[in-house]
Design a protein around this motif. Structure first.
Motif, PDB file in Angstrom:
ATOM      1  N   HIS A 170      39.521  48.091  70.566  1.00  0.00           N
ATOM      2  CA  HIS A 170      39.266  49.530  70.521  1.00  0.00           C
ATOM      3  C   HIS A 170      38.886  49.939  69.109  1.00  0.00           C
ATOM      4  O   HIS A 170      39.653  49.741  68.156  1.00  0.00           O
TER       5      HIS A 170
ATOM      6  N   ARG B 224      35.774  48.889  73.284  1.00  0.00           N
ATOM      7  CA  ARG B 224      35.866  50.293  73.693  1.00  0.00           C
ATOM      8  C   ARG B 224      35.648  51.158  72.446  1.00  0.00           C
ATOM      9  O   ARG B 224      36.184  50.871  71.378  1.00  0.00           O
TER      10      ARG B 224
ATOM     11  N   LEU C 263      35.742  48.726  81.160  1.00  0.00           N
ATOM     12  CA  LEU C 263      36.450  47.844  80.233  1.00  0.00           C
ATOM     13  C   LEU C 263      37.943  47.912  80.485  1.00  0.00           C
ATOM     14  O   LEU C 263      38.475  48.955  80.900  1.00  0.00           O
TER      15      LEU C 263
END
Length: 253
Positions: A206, A180, A200
């Motif tokens: 992340h 992400r 996602l």
């Protein structure tokens, strides 16, 4: 009407005109002189009319006020031009001054480092990370660019923050499709995630990207042609004098 009748009608008209002229008491010579006089008058009147028309047009052109750009706008444009020139010269001077530093930095990058500082100035950029717990770092591009490949890296469980700066430069940040990305890049330029949109999971790795783009920017993508990677790596090797790209880790700035 037949041709014979047409000739008779024309002859009749001619005779009627001759009779009318004879009734006026004008000789052929006087009639010709009168015709020439009328032609001269018509020509002189036409010339006078043309002269008057040209004079009127010329007067309107001379008396019409010329449109000028407002003084404030002129000053603003001139100031903007000076600022632009100063900006170009200053950023170019900084890029030239930092070129040697950028060359050493590119030569010292370690693929296993969890934090990186990739810098390029007036040259190419090529770096592939294999970090086991990537936490982020800095990407700095001045009048140059290339790629930073993070597909072989593993993000730290708490995520990572990558700070970017592009001044008349930029490149590609290559990441896995499962990451992400959150981006906050400001300036005249920016960052764009060009990957195919996908749903996602909330706990997906992340990566946060923040920074500044000045007439440049970055693209986040999931693939990069192998020939482009090889070409940029060769260019970086030439820039660093043939030094290997993995020597020592560079402290995060």
């Amino acid at each position: 009407m037949t041709s014979v009748e047409h000739v008779d009608a024309k002859g009749f008209e001619i005779e009627r005109i001759r009779s009318a002229i004879a009734g006026l008491g004008l000789s052929p010579e006087r009639l010709q002189a009168t015709a020439e006089h009328l032609g001269t008058m018509a020509e002189s009147r036409g010339a006078t009319f043309r002269e008057r028309l040209l004079a009127m047009t010329r007067d309107r052109t001379e008396t019409r006020p010329k449109r000028r750009m407002p003084h404030g706008l002129t000053v603003a444009l001139r100031t903007a031009g000076m600022v632009w020139a100063a900006l170009m010269l200053s950023t170019l001077a900084v890029a030239i001054a930092s070129r040697s530093t950028a060359r050493k930095t590119m030569a010292a990058l370690q693929p296993e480092a969890d934090e990186i500082h990739v810098r390029t100035a007036l040259g190419p950029m090529a770096f592939t990370s294999r970090a086991a717990a990537f936490r982020g770092g800095v990407i700095d591009c001045w009048y140059g660019g290339g790629f930073v490949d993070l597909r072989e890296a593993t993000l730290h469980p708490d995520g990572a923050v990558l700070r970017v700066r592009a001044v008349f430069g930029g490149g590609q940040i290559v990441v896995p499709e499962s990451w992400r990305i959150s981006a906050r890049v400001r300036g005249i330029g920016g960052l764009q995630d060009v990957r195919t949109a996908a749903d996602l999971a909330a706990d997906a790795p992340h990566l946060t990207i923040v920074g500044l783009a000045l007439f440049g920017g970055f693209a986040v993508q999931s693939d990069l042609p192998e020939e482009e990677i090889a070409e940029l790596e060769k260019a970086v090797a030439r820039m660093s004098g043939g030094a290997p790209l993995a020597v020592e880790a560079v402290p995060t700035v």
